[in-house]
Design an enzyme around this catalytic site. Sequence first.
Site, mmCIF file in Angstrom:
data_model
loop_
_atom_site.group_PDB
_atom_site.id
_atom_site.type_symbol
_atom_site.label_atom_id
_atom_site.label_comp_id
_atom_site.label_asym_id
_atom_site.label_seq_id
_atom_site.Cartn_x
_atom_site.Cartn_y
_atom_site.Cartn_z
ATOM 1 N N LYS A 39 -2.654 -14.717 11.146
ATOM 2 C CA LYS A 39 -3.332 -13.576 11.797
ATOM 3 C C LYS A 39 -2.940 -13.441 13.265
ATOM 4 C CE LYS A 39 -5.279 -13.065 7.864
ATOM 5 N NZ LYS A 39 -4.827 -12.034 6.939
ATOM 6 N N GLY A 64 -11.177 -12.652 6.822
ATOM 7 C CA GLY A 64 -12.423 -12.572 6.080
ATOM 8 C C GLY A 64 -13.596 -13.270 6.721
ATOM 9 N N GLU A 77 -10.214 -12.865 21.231
ATOM 10 C CA GLU A 77 -10.304 -11.414 21.452
ATOM 11 C C GLU A 77 -11.608 -11.086 22.165
ATOM 12 O OE1 GLU A 77 -10.213 -9.537 17.625
ATOM 13 O OE2 GLU A 77 -8.041 -9.679 17.428
ATOM 14 N N GLU A 90 -6.474 -3.455 8.137
ATOM 15 C CA GLU A 90 -7.867 -3.368 8.594
ATOM 16 C C GLU A 90 -7.936 -3.102 10.088
ATOM 17 O OE1 GLU A 90 -9.849 -6.601 5.474
ATOM 18 O OE2 GLU A 90 -9.849 -7.032 7.625
ATOM 19 N N ASN A 145 -4.110 -7.123 4.643
ATOM 20 C CA ASN A 145 -4.248 -7.779 3.343
ATOM 21 C C ASN A 145 -3.090 -7.330 2.456
ATOM 22 O OD1 ASN A 145 -6.750 -8.841 4.195
ATOM 23 N ND2 ASN A 145 -7.713 -6.895 3.690
ATOM 24 N N ARG A 175 -2.462 -7.325 -0.765
ATOM 25 C CA ARG A 175 -2.839 -7.306 -2.183
ATOM 26 C C ARG A 175 -3.507 -5.980 -2.514
ATOM 27 N NH1 ARG A 175 -7.109 -10.014 0.618
ATOM 28 N NH2 ARG A 175 -8.978 -8.712 0.478
HETATM 29 C C1 MV4 Z 1 -14.229 -8.840 15.263
HETATM 30 C C2 MV4 Z 1 -15.521 -8.340 15.497
HETATM 31 C C3 MV4 Z 1 -15.808 -7.900 16.775
HETATM 32 N N1 MV4 Z 1 -14.884 -7.960 17.744
HETATM 33 N N2 MV4 Z 1 -13.336 -8.869 16.260
HETATM 34 C C4 MV4 Z 1 -14.986 -10.163 10.726
HETATM 35 C C5 MV4 Z 1 -14.000 -10.460 9.661
HETATM 36 C C6 MV4 Z 1 -12.727 -10.715 10.345
HETATM 37 N N3 MV4 Z 1 -11.652 -10.127 9.604
HETATM 38 C C7 MV4 Z 1 -12.881 -10.088 11.692
HETATM 39 N N4 MV4 Z 1 -14.257 -9.792 11.872
HETATM 40 C C8 MV4 Z 1 -14.729 -9.292 13.034
HETATM 41 N N5 MV4 Z 1 -13.856 -9.277 14.056
HETATM 42 C C9 MV4 Z 1 -13.665 -8.444 17.456
HETATM 43 N N6 MV4 Z 1 -12.769 -8.506 18.441
HETATM 44 C C10 MV4 Z 1 -16.417 -8.313 14.462
HETATM 45 C C11 MV4 Z 1 -16.041 -8.798 13.223
HETATM 46 C C12 MV4 Z 1 -17.054 -8.738 12.203
HETATM 47 C C13 MV4 Z 1 -16.938 -7.859 11.133
HETATM 48 C C14 MV4 Z 1 -15.814 -7.056 10.961
HETATM 49 C C15 MV4 Z 1 -15.706 -6.207 9.895
HETATM 50 C C16 MV4 Z 1 -16.748 -6.141 8.990
HETATM 51 C C17 MV4 Z 1 -17.863 -6.929 9.119
HETATM 52 C C18 MV4 Z 1 -17.972 -7.795 10.191
HETATM 53 C C19 MV4 Z 1 -19.108 -8.580 10.326
HETATM 54 C C20 MV4 Z 1 -19.204 -9.429 11.384
HETATM 55 C C21 MV4 Z 1 -18.172 -9.515 12.320
#
Ligand code: MV4
Length: 452
Positions: free
Chosen positions: A116, A164, A200, A275, A290, A292
């Site tokens: 990532k 995830g 981040e 995403e 992703n 897939r």
């Molecule tokens: C974040 C974020 C806020 N700020 N990155 C959650 C899964 C992972 N792929 C990245 N995620 C997040 N990254 C920054 N810079 C908040 C999340 C996050 C989230 C993202 C998408 C859908 C649900 C979530 C639930 C909690 C946190």
Amino acid sequence: MFKKVLIANRGEIALRVIRACKELGVETVAVYSEADRESLHVRFADDDVCIGRAPSRDSYLNIPRLIAAAEITGADAIHPGYGFLAENAEFAEKVSASNIAFIGPSPDQIRQMGDKAAARKLAKEQGVPTVPGSPGPVASPEEGQQVAGEIGFPVIIKAAAGGGGKGMRVANDADQFGQSFTLAKQEALAAFNSDEVYIEKYLARPRHIEIQIMGDTHGKVMHLCERDCSVQRRHQKLVEEAPSPAVDQTLRQDIGDAAVKLAEAIGYVGAGTIEFLLDADGSFYFMEMNTRIQVEHPVTEMCTNFDLVKEQISVAAGAPLSLVMNGHRLRGHAIECRVNAEDPSRNFQPSPGLITAYHPPGGPGVRVDTHIYAGYTVPPYYDSLLAKVIVHGNTRTEALARMRQALDSFIIEGVTTTIPFLGRVMRHPDFVAGKVDTKFLEREPHLLKDQP
Ligand code: MV4
């Protein structure tokens, strides 16, 4: 075209792939564990092979057995579905080395996007917006403190090998940073066998927006609109829709172009999802890719009128992206609810067991992707997805009414399901207004209870 496709998966996605193969006139091979003898994917496939005991590491994750099953049955291609080995570069490599086509991207493409931190770096180089943060992996807490000081708190520390949501920690201030950094590294090492992390700026209430893309072996990549997957709990998506109520035509074009640019940069082949986080001010940022087909692909199929799984197979066989796909237009609105054998009032505790009664919803614009039936026993070994209810309407309002009606008339008895909970989400004023973000369920815990 392939002659015979082995599906290295189970449940509803195995049935979904078998359907696509039948339409293409391709033979199918089901593989199954000892817990899945009575499963419909075994019944519907032309050929079937038992590949081991119930735990997935003894069956659906056992690479040598899967390849042996393909060789014994004369399959010339393997479709991995989602989960299990779908994003395992070593599996893709070993399949190809056995002269069997892997229906998906190349091992290199899987690896490039599996890291990532590297994917984020590539996105940045390609001019795709990323959240302000470290340029690459962060080695020491001191270096992390410096990055955090520059971008400002709160920050989020993420596992490079993650995705995830595992191995993720938020630090609200400099005092908290050291501990969050250590915990993120420990979690990452335990979950992914790598303690590499990056940093981040933390966005408080973003929406989760993802772009469906498809690439062929002739260098063409296109996108098929976005999905909004903001309704999640502990990084498990519960509801998905397309198009997003928060995305207009201009933003759609901008995010879509960014996604295509990133996929083109690695010559991506097959179905993929990029995403993004969408901030309240309309800024979007690359999060991860992703490599897939995803659980929620049907909402894209419904509003583009296009079969993504058939296209995955024909693209893997070397065909160019189809003209139908190039001419696709968005029509109406689609929503998917994931029905799980879980109890929302008990922390979504799994509820495996015998399905004693079953009647699926139907009617115009209603699709149910499932592998269950009355008399089927939901085994305790795998994820608890029972069915996906997908509705399509000319407008979001029509789709919502269809979903409420569909959930209300969906009978599943014998196990506890998330159907009543999903019905409440479909009636919540914020969801109805399209005003949700990734913190929606945390703010509305009463939705988890039957008696509000
Ligand atoms: C974040 C974020 C806020 N700020 N990155 C959650 C899964 C992972 N792929 C990245 N995620 C997040 N990254 C920054 N810079 C908040 C999340 C996050 C989230 C993202 C998408 C859908 C649900 C979530 C639930 C909690 C946190």
